[in-house]
Design a protein around this motif. Structure first.
Motif, PDB file in Angstrom:
ATOM      1  N   ILE A   1      -3.549   5.218  -6.428  1.00  0.00           N
ATOM      2  CA  ILE A   1      -3.385   5.852  -5.119  1.00  0.00           C
ATOM      3  C   ILE A   1      -3.329   4.799  -4.002  1.00  0.00           C
ATOM      4  CG2 ILE A   1      -5.899   6.213  -4.885  1.00  0.00           C
ATOM      5  CD1 ILE A   1      -3.308   8.678  -3.570  1.00  0.00           C
ATOM      6  N   GLU A   2      -3.937   3.640  -4.227  1.00  0.00           N
ATOM      7  CA  GLU A   2      -3.960   2.609  -3.174  1.00  0.00           C
ATOM      8  C   GLU A   2      -2.606   1.923  -3.019  1.00  0.00           C
ATOM      9  OE1 GLU A   2      -6.431   3.306  -1.634  1.00  0.00           O
ATOM     10  OE2 GLU A   2      -7.770   4.035  -3.203  1.00  0.00           O
TER      11      GLU A   2
ATOM     12  N   ASN B   1      -5.957  -2.678   4.611  1.00  0.00           N
ATOM     13  CA  ASN B   1      -5.424  -1.783   3.584  1.00  0.00           C
ATOM     14  C   ASN B   1      -5.426  -2.555   2.272  1.00  0.00           C
ATOM     15  OD1 ASN B   1      -2.678  -2.735   2.799  1.00  0.00           O
ATOM     16  ND2 ASN B   1      -2.256  -2.428   4.982  1.00  0.00           N
TER      17      ASN B   1
ATOM     18  N   GLY C   1      -0.110   4.014  -2.992  1.00  0.00           N
ATOM     19  CA  GLY C   1       0.597   5.198  -2.523  1.00  0.00           C
ATOM     20  C   GLY C   1       0.991   6.152  -3.629  1.00  0.00           C
ATOM     21  N   ALA C   2       0.857   5.738  -4.902  1.00  0.00           N
ATOM     22  CA  ALA C   2       1.264   6.607  -6.009  1.00  0.00           C
ATOM     23  C   ALA C   2       0.305   7.775  -6.120  1.00  0.00           C
ATOM     24  CB  ALA C   2       1.277   5.829  -7.320  1.00  0.00           C
TER      25      ALA C   2
ATOM     26  N   ALA D   1       0.817  -1.222   0.000  1.00  0.00           N
ATOM     27  CA  ALA D   1       0.000   0.000   0.000  1.00  0.00           C
ATOM     28  C   ALA D   1       0.844   1.263   0.000  1.00  0.00           C
ATOM     29  CB  ALA D   1      -0.952  -0.006   1.188  1.00  0.00           C
ATOM     30  N   SER D   2       2.150   1.144   0.216  1.00  0.00           N
ATOM     31  CA  SER D   2       2.999   2.339   0.148  1.00  0.00           C
ATOM     32  C   SER D   2       4.095   2.195  -0.905  1.00  0.00           C
ATOM     33  CB  SER D   2       3.621   2.643   1.513  1.00  0.00           C
ATOM     34  OG  SER D   2       4.432   1.566   1.936  1.00  0.00           O
TER      35      SER D   2
ATOM     36  N   ARG E   1     -11.322   0.917  -1.211  1.00  0.00           N
ATOM     37  CA  ARG E   1     -10.648   0.970   0.093  1.00  0.00           C
ATOM     38  C   ARG E   1     -11.321   0.053   1.098  1.00  0.00           C
ATOM     39  NH1 ARG E   1      -9.504   7.203  -0.478  1.00  0.00           N
ATOM     40  NH2 ARG E   1      -7.541   6.914  -1.573  1.00  0.00           N
TER      41      ARG E   1
END
Lengths: 457, 201
Positions: A224-225, A293, A227-228, A193-194, A421
């Motif tokens: 975005i999920e 997550n 982290g981008a 997730a990051s 999410r």
């Protein structure tokens, strides 16, 4: 010098570069909704500022709107006031709004592409992290906070440092019963997730190239999920075909001129990326998340890793390390959202639901992403298939994706959801979300339990 | 924006990874159309039970911990772009969040609201957690001009990165919008140049 797709678009939008600082990035299009814009308009009023380029801003209420009886006033006062504030701000500033109860209302990231507001090579922002969706058209599209909404309204620019760049190549073809949602859930699980934090992602390779525009939107949506900040794909014939003829699409000579520009939007063969990953589409199965997550995912027939370190997430979900989810009862199903609320998603769901009945233990939210999707689903007979099976086909909105309206999942209940999410409480306080594809959600809706959709196809 | 220079403060330790913005401020609180009052609902679903009573054991409910620095696990602020998360943290009177990694949008939102996101190594953040666990009165000093955080009980310190432009804005209390408004003539010239050159889009 060789450039990436991202470099080409970014460079053409830099108004100036601040020494040792960010770039002033010009924004072609801003989309607004009722949750993240009112404070921006208020701040502008306090500063005595006007909207700089109102014709480059488009509004649609979506987060707070009810998905039944939209012709009636919104019952909850705070939600009603938020939507009314959006209307007033649009009226005061000459901004086009696709309002509730009009033909093109819907979830902002579904409406933008449908109306042809989203075009290759653009910079697009919205006060919503899933703005990444528009990257499917070869755009630099990203979510911003309300202070930045204000900046873009007042100056049509943002101060942005150029992010790092990542390329994810997905080789080969997806298997039958495996779709864009499974692919992106798989990729997030691989990268965590990051894994994309600080980066913009370009998606490349045969598996993405052979996707429809709607599937590409599903992939870019969930950038975005990992982290981008955003994700994008080079535009191609499928992109141009999709855009052509839509309400805001260029026409005539302007179309030809733009098209020749758009055809230059690809990553040069010797361009380099800060990070590069290559995966094989054939490794991907229908995917499901088991944690809190979106990186906590696995193949639907797999077991939760016995050494899963996130004990807090498993406790919240009521799962044990090492157990499988197949056959677990679910009491809620949500098919919709900016990730999976398009016509192809409802066609996929109908493929499973046709000739079957809603499971008795299931309450389902089937929520089209826009009025256009709702109309088309009725015209194609999909809504009739759902209604015959015992489902209600609702009106458009963000709905149970983030539970700002009445569409919530009660505490402790499991929901097979096509949204983006699975955070604690995302679908309602205490709700337990399992992120899946429309096929898998539909399979859960008719069996009342987690089911491999390939068994019903 | 409030100016920021050097801050010495006790810490509130939240040793959880991937704290998402739905935890920082749940979506149901996003309906108000102003920026005030979000601090009262910061971490609402972790802070209060379903009857609205404080959850024992949650760090904001502990009398032992306080101060203007929130220290958290990596990937802090992931998820939605809601600036309400930064408003809630600022509204609770935190001036600094320390973590080993920040989600991009949250980082920007924090910087636009006078909350300094300080990214330090996992080892250093662990050291802060360790020291604060031993003694909640331990202070850290966040020195923005020197780009350095010091744990005052041990003297241990680490440098952090910040964009020089953002650092300048933070020390002087300048907002991005002030700069953008000051270059509007350049924006108009850019628009004109795109029209002349056959704009891309």
């Amino acid at each position: 010098m060789s450039q990436t797709l991202f470099d080409k678009i970014w460079e053409r939008h830099v108004v100036e570069s601040i020494a040792d600082g960010p770039d002033v990035l010009y924004i072609d299009r801003q989309l607004i909704h009722e949750v993240t814009s009112p404070q921006a308009f208020d701040a502008m009023r306090r500063r005595g500022l006007k909207v700089f380029r109102p014709q480059q801003v488009t509004a649609t209420p979506d987060h707070n709107t009810p998905t039944l009886n939209q012709h009636l006033p919104i019952r909850e006062e705070a939600s009603r006031k938020a939507v009314e504030a959006l209307r007033q701000n649009c009226r005061d500033n000459g901004i086009a709004i696709f309002d509730l109860n009009t033909d093109y209302n819907g979830v902002v990231h579904i409406v933008g592409p449908e109306l042809g507001l989203t075009q290759p090579g653009m910079t697009i922002v919205c006060g919503d992290s899933h703005t990444a969706t528009h990257g499917a058209f070869g755009c630099i599209a990203f979510g911003i906070g309300t202070s930045e909404v204000e900046m873009a309204l007042a100056t049509q620019c943002l101060l942005q440092s150029k992010p790092k760049q990542m390329r994810i190549t997905l080789k080969g073809k997806l298997q039958r019963g495996v779709g864009a949602k499974d692919a992106i859930l798989y990729l997030i699980a691989q990268l965590t997730a990051s894994g994309g934090t600080g980066c913009f992602v370009e998606y490349a390779g045969e598996a993405f190239r052979s996707m429809s525009m709607e599937e590409r939107m599903t992939v870019c949506n969930m950038s975005i999920e990992m982290g981008a900040r955003g994700g994008l794909m080079a535009p191609d014939e499928a992109t141009f075909r999709y855009v052509k003829g839509r309400m805001y699409a260029p026409q005539g000579a302007e179309w030809e001129e733009k098209l020749s520009c758009w055809k230059t939007l690809f990553t040069d063969s010797d361009a380099s990326f800060d990070k590069e990953y290559i995966f094989d589409a054939e490794d991907i199965k229908p995917y499901i998340t088991y944690g809190t997550n979106p990186g906590m995912g696995m193949g639907i027939d797999e077991a939760i890793p016995p050494d899963e370190p996130n004990v807090k997430a498993l406790e919240y979900m009521g799962f044990k390390a090492g157990e499988k989810l197949l056959g677990k009862p679910v009491s809620y199903v949500f098919i919709g959202s900016c990730t999976n609320g398009r016509i192809e998603d409802f066609r996929a769901a109908a493929q499973i639901i046709r000739g079957r009945k809603k499971a008795a233990n299931v309450f389902a939210y089937l929520v089209p992403g826009s009025k256009s999707v709702e109309r088309q689903a009725r015209e194609e007979g999909l809504a009739a298939i759902f209604e015959e099976a015992g489902f209600t086909f609702r009106q458009p909105g963000c709905s149970a994706c983030l539970a700002m309206n009445e569409d919530k999942v009660p505490a402790g209940e499991y929901c097979a959801s096509t949204s983006n999410r699975n955070f604690e409480g995302r679908q309602g306080a205490g709700a337990r979300t399992l992120l899946v594809s429309p096929l898998t959600a539909a399979a859960a809706a008719v069996t009342g339990k987690i089911t491999d959709p390939r068994e019903l196809m | 924006m409030k100016k920021f220079n050097v801050l010495t403060t006790t810490c509130v330790p939240l040793n959880v990874e991937s704290v998402d913005t739905d935890q920082i401020i749940p979506a149901r609180f996003l309906k108000t159309t102003n920026r005030e009052g979000f601090g009262a609902n910061l971490f609402c679903d972790w802070r209060y039970d379903s009857n609205g009573n404080p959850t024992p054991g949650f760090v904001l409910n502990s009398k032992m911990y306080g101060g203007q620095a929130l220290v958290a696990g990596k990937n802090f602020g992931c998820g939605s772009s809601r600036e309400h998360a930064a408003w809630a943290i600022a509204g609770y009177d935190f001036r600094v969040v320390i973590a080993p990694l920040f989600a991009d949008i949250f980082r920007g939102n924090a910087l636009n609201n006078g909350v300094l996101p300080v990214q330090l190594s996992e080892a250093f953040v662990e050291a802060i957690f360790g020291e604060v666990e031993k003694n909640p009165q331990v202070t850290v000093t966040v020195d923005l001009p020197a780009q350095k955080v010091t744990i005052n009980s041990t003297g241990q310190s680490e440098q952090f990165d910040i964009n020089p432009y953002k650092k300048y804005c933070f020390i002087n209390g300048y907002d991005d919008i002030d700069y953008l408004l000051s270059i509007k003539d350049k924006v108009e010239a850019y628009e004109l140049s795109r029209v002349k050159s056959g704009a891309l889009s």
